[in-house]
Motif scaffolding. Structure first.
Motif, PDB file in Angstrom:
ATOM      1  N   ALA A   5     -11.079   3.973 -18.752  1.00 41.08           N
ATOM      2  CA  ALA A   5      -9.538   3.526 -18.476  1.00 41.08           C
ATOM      3  C   ALA A   5      -9.354   2.302 -19.172  1.00 41.08           C
ATOM      4  O   ALA A   5      -8.305   2.036 -20.060  1.00 41.08           O
ATOM      5  N   GLU A   6     -10.509   1.216 -19.080  1.00 44.63           N
ATOM      6  CA  GLU A   6     -10.354   0.080 -19.344  1.00 44.63           C
ATOM      7  C   GLU A   6     -11.639  -0.370 -19.784  1.00 44.63           C
ATOM      8  O   GLU A   6     -12.569  -0.294 -19.117  1.00 44.63           O
TER       9      GLU A   6
ATOM     10  N   PHE B 246     -13.083   7.951 -23.644  1.00 44.12           N
ATOM     11  CA  PHE B 246     -11.999   7.195 -23.427  1.00 44.12           C
ATOM     12  C   PHE B 246     -10.800   7.967 -22.887  1.00 44.12           C
ATOM     13  O   PHE B 246     -10.600   9.087 -23.654  1.00 44.12           O
ATOM     14  N   GLU B 247      -9.993   7.372 -22.150  1.00 44.01           N
ATOM     15  CA  GLU B 247      -8.780   7.999 -21.732  1.00 44.01           C
ATOM     16  C   GLU B 247      -7.833   7.985 -22.756  1.00 44.01           C
ATOM     17  O   GLU B 247      -7.999   6.777 -23.572  1.00 44.01           O
TER      18      GLU B 247
ATOM     19  N   CYS C  23      -6.296   4.247 -23.066  1.00 44.46           N
ATOM     20  CA  CYS C  23      -7.347   3.359 -22.785  1.00 44.46           C
ATOM     21  C   CYS C  23      -7.146   2.046 -23.188  1.00 44.46           C
ATOM     22  O   CYS C  23      -6.149   1.921 -24.287  1.00 44.46           O
TER      23      CYS C  23
END
Length: 173
Positions: free
Chosen positions: A154-155, A48-49, A52
């Motif tokens: 990002a999501e 994950f970013e 996120c």
């Protein structure tokens, strides 16, 4: 997959990802499910970013535009808090989870480094001394960032089909 624009029901998308990029996305989803199933949650956070968003929401609420979700985490710190709860705080019956996914579609968005990705999932759950059963099914509706070397979520949105999930939601979908 071709470079032409495809239609995904209910979503405006750009051109489909190249076959090479699609395989990279497939690897990301394979890593995602394997790390969850093997309970390697600290490694899972690396997918994950930092900023996120993770959401597990019923189809009913998602379709109605309602924000109430079974699980919502903002940023890796929010996910890390969830991991800490699973590993050190929560009390729950031991279980084995198995995530399966299919129908993976990846499309470019208006942002050059952002992909819109969708696919179906089924999660099976096995509790000690009980039969394995379907825990949840639904669709992933995700945004994936490609920095050229690494893909990260990002999501991540898991829209599960039923209004409820059986027992408690311990692990992410």
């Amino acid at each position: 997959m071709s470079e032409t624009t495809e239609t995904v029901p209910g979503r405006a998308v750009g051109p489909a990802a190249s076959l090479e990029l699609w395989f990279r996305v497939l690897r990301l989803y394979t890593d995602y499910t394997e790390l969850l199933d093997e309970k390697r949650l600290t490694e899972w956070l690396g997918l994950f970013e930092d900023d996120c968003r993770y959401t597990a929401i019923s189809r009913e609420n998602a379709d109605a535009g309602l924000p109430l979700a079974m699980m919502r985490c903002e940023g890796v710190p929010g996910l890390a808090d969830r991991v800490n709860a699973i590993e050190n705080v929560s009390v729950y019956a031991p279980r084995t989870m198995r995530h399966l996914f299919s129908g993976l579609r990846a499309h470019h968005t208006a942002e050059p480094d952002l992909l819109s990705v969708e696919g179906s999932f089924i999660v099976a759950q096995s509790l000690s001394e009980e039969h394995t059963e379907v825990y949840a099914s639904g669709r992933y509706r995700d945004l994936v960032r490609d920095d050229g070397a690494t893909l990260r979520f990002a999501e991540k949105t898991a829209v599960y089909d039923g209004a409820l999930v059986k027992n408690a939601m311990v692990y992410p979908l």
